[in-house]
Design a protein around this motif. Structure first.
Motif, mmCIF file in Angstrom:
data_model
loop_
_atom_site.group_PDB
_atom_site.id
_atom_site.type_symbol
_atom_site.label_atom_id
_atom_site.label_comp_id
_atom_site.label_asym_id
_atom_site.label_seq_id
_atom_site.Cartn_x
_atom_site.Cartn_y
_atom_site.Cartn_z
ATOM 1 N N PHE A 21 6.931 -0.393 5.031
ATOM 2 C CA PHE A 21 6.920 -1.375 3.976
ATOM 3 C C PHE A 21 7.230 -2.727 4.521
ATOM 4 O O PHE A 21 6.996 -3.635 3.681
ATOM 5 N N THR A 25 4.705 -5.699 3.776
ATOM 6 C CA THR A 25 5.096 -6.982 2.813
ATOM 7 C C THR A 25 5.268 -8.058 3.771
ATOM 8 O O THR A 25 4.784 -9.289 2.844
ATOM 9 N N LEU A 78 10.636 -1.636 -2.386
ATOM 10 C CA LEU A 78 9.857 -2.105 -1.366
ATOM 11 C C LEU A 78 8.488 -1.569 -1.853
ATOM 12 O O LEU A 78 7.220 -2.474 -1.424
ATOM 13 N N MET A 81 7.259 -3.883 -4.415
ATOM 14 C CA MET A 81 7.039 -5.387 -3.881
ATOM 15 C C MET A 81 5.647 -5.287 -2.977
ATOM 16 O O MET A 81 4.880 -6.114 -3.182
ATOM 17 N N ALA A 82 5.359 -4.248 -2.312
ATOM 18 C CA ALA A 82 3.953 -4.129 -1.767
ATOM 19 C C ALA A 82 2.873 -4.031 -2.750
ATOM 20 O O ALA A 82 1.904 -4.913 -2.323
ATOM 21 N N LEU A 85 2.211 -7.346 -4.018
ATOM 22 C CA LEU A 85 1.723 -8.340 -2.967
ATOM 23 C C LEU A 85 0.298 -8.129 -2.860
ATOM 24 O O LEU A 85 -0.520 -8.444 -1.978
#
Length: 131
Positions: A21, A25, A78, A81-82, A85
């Motif tokens: 991750f 990211t 994470l 977040m990934a 994105l």
């Protein structure tokens, strides 16, 4: 032209999760199109319950305090977040069939596909990594 990063996550420990991750990211934040193919034990990283209980490697327990001191996000953070994105998660259909797992056992937003699905993306990736 968008650069592509292809990642295979085949191991399911806490360190593996941070590697996968973190790279995903970072690549997505620098405008890479990113796909992660989760197979075998790597499915633990996106399993709703499994990713809450990833094991720290024996003898590396001191890293837990280091992660806390460095304000490193948790694995669920994470993952979020990934996904925010635009990182695409692909769960390996074959492994899921072998293990008797359904898509609902995994974090929201994953796709289920076989190796061919991932290879279509990875064949022209700029960066390909396996963890």
């Amino acid at each position: 032209m968008t650069r592509k990063t292809a990642i295979i996550a085949a191991n399911g420990g806490l360190f593996d999760a941070y590697k996968v991750f973190n790279i995903a990211t970072a690549a997505a934040a620098t405008d890479h199109e990113v796909q992660i193919f989760f197979t075998f034990e790597g499915l633990n990283l996106i399993h709703k319950q499994g990713n809450q209980q990833l094991e720290m490697p024996a003898g590396k327990e001191h890293f837990a305090q280091g992660f806390a001191n460095a304000n490193v996000p948790s694995i669920p953070e994470l993952i979020e977040m990934a996904q925010d994105l635009g990182v695409k998660f692909i769960g390996c259909q074959m492994t899921m069939d072998v293990m008797g797992l359904e898509k609902e056992a995994f974090v929201n937003g994953i796709e289920v596909g076989g190796a061919v699905t991932f290879l279509d993306f990875a064949q022209d990736a700029d960066v390909t990594l396996t963890f």
